[in-house]
Design a protein around this motif. Sequence first.
Motif, mmCIF file in Angstrom:
data_model
loop_
_atom_site.group_PDB
_atom_site.id
_atom_site.type_symbol
_atom_site.label_atom_id
_atom_site.label_comp_id
_atom_site.label_asym_id
_atom_site.label_seq_id
_atom_site.Cartn_x
_atom_site.Cartn_y
_atom_site.Cartn_z
ATOM 1 N N MET A 1 0.834 -1.219 0.000
ATOM 2 C CA MET A 1 0.000 0.000 0.000
ATOM 3 C C MET A 1 0.858 1.255 0.000
ATOM 4 S SD MET A 1 -3.327 0.100 2.342
ATOM 5 C CE MET A 1 -4.883 -0.541 1.838
ATOM 6 N N ALA A 2 0.418 2.240 -0.739
ATOM 7 C CA ALA A 2 1.194 3.485 -0.839
ATOM 8 C C ALA A 2 1.020 4.308 0.443
ATOM 9 C CB ALA A 2 0.700 4.274 -2.035
ATOM 10 N N ASP A 3 2.010 5.120 0.732
ATOM 11 C CA ASP A 3 1.900 6.041 1.874
ATOM 12 C C ASP A 3 1.152 7.292 1.399
ATOM 13 O OD1 ASP A 3 2.176 7.788 3.924
ATOM 14 O OD2 ASP A 3 4.384 7.762 3.980
ATOM 15 N N LEU A 4 -0.101 7.419 1.832
ATOM 16 C CA LEU A 4 -0.915 8.531 1.337
ATOM 17 C C LEU A 4 -0.802 9.759 2.239
ATOM 18 C CD1 LEU A 4 -4.142 6.695 0.075
ATOM 19 C CD2 LEU A 4 -1.979 7.092 -1.082
ATOM 20 N N THR A 5 0.006 9.637 3.291
ATOM 21 C CA THR A 5 0.120 10.788 4.191
ATOM 22 C C THR A 5 1.239 11.733 3.730
ATOM 23 O OG1 THR A 5 1.671 9.591 5.584
ATOM 24 C CG2 THR A 5 -0.671 9.465 6.189
ATOM 25 N N LYS A 6 2.144 11.200 2.907
ATOM 26 C CA LYS A 6 3.289 12.030 2.520
ATOM 27 C C LYS A 6 2.933 12.933 1.331
ATOM 28 C CE LYS A 6 6.842 10.189 -0.554
ATOM 29 N NZ LYS A 6 7.787 9.123 -0.857
ATOM 30 N N LYS A 7 3.626 14.044 1.210
ATOM 31 C CA LYS A 7 3.385 14.941 0.077
ATOM 32 C C LYS A 7 4.298 14.513 -1.082
ATOM 33 C CE LYS A 7 3.061 19.800 -1.231
ATOM 34 N NZ LYS A 7 3.053 21.182 -0.787
ATOM 35 N N TYR A 8 3.676 14.097 -2.180
ATOM 36 C CA TYR A 8 4.449 13.635 -3.347
ATOM 37 C C TYR A 8 4.778 14.830 -4.249
ATOM 38 C CZ TYR A 8 3.435 8.801 -2.135
ATOM 39 O OH TYR A 8 3.384 7.588 -1.494
ATOM 40 N N ASP A 9 5.792 14.639 -5.104
ATOM 41 C CA ASP A 9 6.046 15.660 -6.125
ATOM 42 C C ASP A 9 4.894 15.681 -7.125
ATOM 43 O OD1 ASP A 9 8.510 16.453 -5.123
ATOM 44 O OD2 ASP A 9 9.593 14.875 -6.214
ATOM 45 N N VAL A 10 4.541 14.497 -7.613
ATOM 46 C CA VAL A 10 3.534 14.430 -8.682
ATOM 47 C C VAL A 10 2.440 13.433 -8.303
ATOM 48 C CG1 VAL A 10 3.114 13.877 -11.120
ATOM 49 C CG2 VAL A 10 5.269 14.997 -10.444
ATOM 50 N N LEU A 11 1.200 13.890 -8.355
ATOM 51 C CA LEU A 11 0.049 12.997 -8.197
ATOM 52 C C LEU A 11 -0.530 12.741 -9.589
ATOM 53 C CD1 LEU A 11 -2.245 11.514 -6.750
ATOM 54 C CD2 LEU A 11 -3.417 13.718 -6.543
ATOM 55 N N VAL A 12 -0.609 11.469 -9.958
ATOM 56 C CA VAL A 12 -1.221 11.096 -11.235
ATOM 57 C C VAL A 12 -2.574 10.470 -10.930
ATOM 58 C CG1 VAL A 12 -1.004 9.688 -13.308
ATOM 59 C CG2 VAL A 12 1.055 10.681 -12.271
ATOM 60 N N VAL A 13 -3.631 11.023 -11.486
ATOM 61 C CA VAL A 13 -4.963 10.443 -11.266
ATOM 62 C C VAL A 13 -5.331 9.627 -12.498
ATOM 63 C CG1 VAL A 13 -7.369 10.870 -10.684
ATOM 64 C CG2 VAL A 13 -5.598 12.443 -9.882
ATOM 65 N N GLY A 14 -5.603 8.332 -12.295
ATOM 66 C CA GLY A 14 -5.916 7.429 -13.397
ATOM 67 C C GLY A 14 -4.909 6.304 -13.421
ATOM 68 N N GLY A 15 -5.292 5.215 -14.115
ATOM 69 C CA GLY A 15 -4.393 4.061 -14.124
ATOM 70 C C GLY A 15 -4.256 3.419 -15.484
ATOM 71 N N GLY A 16 -4.557 4.179 -16.565
ATOM 72 C CA GLY A 16 -4.426 3.638 -17.921
ATOM 73 C C GLY A 16 -3.102 4.060 -18.555
ATOM 74 N N ASN A 17 -3.063 3.977 -19.861
ATOM 75 C CA ASN A 17 -1.831 4.276 -20.601
ATOM 76 C C ASN A 17 -1.312 5.683 -20.323
ATOM 77 O OD1 ASN A 17 0.181 4.119 -22.742
ATOM 78 N ND2 ASN A 17 -1.215 5.392 -23.935
ATOM 79 N N ALA A 18 -2.197 6.684 -20.400
ATOM 80 C CA ALA A 18 -1.750 8.065 -20.222
ATOM 81 C C ALA A 18 -1.161 8.249 -18.826
ATOM 82 C CB ALA A 18 -2.928 9.026 -20.438
ATOM 83 N N ALA A 19 -1.828 7.681 -17.832
ATOM 84 C CA ALA A 19 -1.371 7.820 -16.445
ATOM 85 C C ALA A 19 -0.017 7.155 -16.237
ATOM 86 C CB ALA A 19 -2.409 7.201 -15.503
ATOM 87 N N LEU A 20 0.119 5.941 -16.772
ATOM 88 C CA LEU A 20 1.375 5.208 -16.547
ATOM 89 C C LEU A 20 2.535 5.848 -17.302
ATOM 90 C CD1 LEU A 20 1.861 2.608 -14.784
ATOM 91 C CD2 LEU A 20 -0.468 3.347 -15.049
ATOM 92 N N CYS A 21 2.265 6.345 -18.510
ATOM 93 C CA CYS A 21 3.341 7.038 -19.248
ATOM 94 C C CYS A 21 3.766 8.273 -18.449
ATOM 95 C CB CYS A 21 2.883 7.432 -20.646
ATOM 96 S SG CYS A 21 2.734 6.013 -21.748
ATOM 97 N N ALA A 22 2.788 8.986 -17.893
ATOM 98 C CA ALA A 22 3.109 10.189 -17.102
ATOM 99 C C ALA A 22 3.892 9.799 -15.849
ATOM 100 C CB ALA A 22 1.816 10.912 -16.720
ATOM 101 N N ALA A 23 3.435 8.762 -15.174
ATOM 102 C CA ALA A 23 4.083 8.362 -13.912
ATOM 103 C C ALA A 23 5.532 7.948 -14.161
ATOM 104 C CB ALA A 23 3.298 7.208 -13.279
ATOM 105 N N ILE A 24 5.744 7.152 -15.207
ATOM 106 C CA ILE A 24 7.102 6.678 -15.504
ATOM 107 C C ILE A 24 7.996 7.860 -15.894
ATOM 108 C CG2 ILE A 24 8.466 5.331 -17.171
ATOM 109 C CD1 ILE A 24 6.123 3.273 -17.145
ATOM 110 N N ALA A 25 7.474 8.732 -16.750
ATOM 111 C CA ALA A 25 8.288 9.876 -17.194
ATOM 112 C C ALA A 25 8.633 10.780 -16.007
ATOM 113 C CB ALA A 25 7.545 10.661 -18.272
ATOM 114 N N ALA A 26 7.669 10.999 -15.127
ATOM 115 C CA ALA A 26 7.927 11.872 -13.968
ATOM 116 C C ALA A 26 8.958 11.236 -13.040
ATOM 117 C CB ALA A 26 6.616 12.125 -13.218
#
Length: 466
Positions: A1-26
């Motif tokens: 499970m992810a730590d949802l209490t910490k402040k992340y640099d980037v929040l990606v909402v969604g779990g499809g191709n666009a989201a994963l490409c964004a998450a990996i690139a970030a």
Amino acid sequence: MADLTKKYDVLVVGGGNAALCAAIAARRAGASVLVLEAATKFYRGGNTRHTRNMRCAHDAATKELTGPYTEEEFFDDLLRVTGGNTDEPLARHMIRESKAMLGWIAEQGVRFQPSLGGTLSLGRTNSFFLGGGRAMLNALYRTAEALGVAVEYEAEVVDLDIADGMFLSATARRGNGERLTVRARALVAACGGFEANIEWMKQYWGAPADNFLIRGTPHNRGTVLKLLLDKGVGEIGDPTQCHAVAIDARAPKYDGGIITRLDCVVFGIVVNKHAQRFYDEGEDVWPKRYAIWGRLVAGQPDQIAYIIFDASSLTMFMPSLFPPIEAKSIGELAGALGLDPAALEETVTKFNAAVQPGTFDHTILDDCRTEGLTPPKTHWARRIEKPPFYAYPVRPGITFTYLGTRVNKEARMLMKDGRPSANMFAAGEIMAGNVLGRGYAAGIGMTIGSVFGRIAGREAAANARN
Ligand SMILES: Cc1cc2nc3c(=O)[nH]c(=O)nc-3n(C[C@H](O)[C@H](O)[C@H](O)COP(=O)(O)OP(=O)(O)OC[C@H]3O[C@@H](n4cnc5c(N)ncnc54)[C@H](O)[C@@H]3O)c2cc1C
């Protein structure tokens, strides 16, 4: 499970191709990244799960692609299908960037295969994912997780705190109903269109939307899109425009996927519930026309239609999930479909009488056509006379909607007054309307998601770390 209490640099909402490409690139750009996906782990990946291929420009044949597909040709195709209804600088930018995408996607672990013969004639232009969209997604998730991207499933974003064009935090609702506030320095919204939100669709389509079938995920309800538009983000696209094809009326309400699509329109005639034809079934080759049939059926009474053909066509197209309805005569077929037998017999008789002699070839615009019939069938018209007779009932199958958030070349959202948002980016279906004002060219959904996903991730990371 992810730590949802910490402040992340980037929040990606969604779990499809666009989201994963964004998450990996970030993440590759050094940012800490959290992905919030509304679906369970098994159903992760939205409409991307159902995909097969992606359209990218390339200057020469590759191991899987049979020849070059230049930027100019890609742009010409886009212009033709959208009727010029596209943001030209943004579209050209996307096409230019698409050239690097096949390599980049492969670097993330995705594998390609040559296109299947006899499907949509895409062997030169579109790269097919080995194992389809789900295998593609699995590879992206594996890479993202290995890089240290945190992923939380069953975490639907239901609210956003945005002040003066700046994202502050998101509220996520978990499977158990618990609500959590998640903070991040930048936001990438990659959570699809609003096609699965029938109530929203009804605002534009009225009661007929109740008869629409949604080809993909039930999670793309446009919750985040609506929040963004309500909180000052600029809107792009006509809300009635969407990708819609004719699918088997027996398909489930959601997630029927590719196997419920019917590609046999060109081999027969299509009638409505009054057993009347309503459009030229042979207007153009199938890849250029398959995406108009969803809207055409949506315009018919009760949003239902029937593809009628005979034994001579049965093996000429890709079989779909459900078998066709079969009968020994046209009258019997009408009975099985709940149509007026006399009306269907009259429609077929008139059609058969109007068919002119010709040489049938479904791979070209052949000379088999009708004469003196309204609407005409301008190619591939052959008499429907060889029993048994067959029918598929069809309904509008909505793939995805085009209303979205306005973005610039950095995939940065633009506010209603035209100002770029301080830290909000968008990729995929949620901003597809910037490129697709209307119409569709097969494989471009994944191009939009991959190209703008990668850009959004990179820019969001740079934004967060400055
Ligand atoms: C049957 C079918 C076949 C297709 N075939 C192709 C093809 O071969 N080639 C092609 O280019 N395109 C194809 N498309 C279109 C393609 O699927 C989309 O264009 C593309 O997948 C969009 O990617 P995306 O990441 O923007 O959206 P999606 O892949 O739909 O991902 C959206 C994600 O957001 C999540 N989500 C939604 N709301 C929230 C929320 N509030 N909070 C958290 N998460 C949320 C969803 O669960 C989902 O994971 C097809 C579509 C369908 C339905």
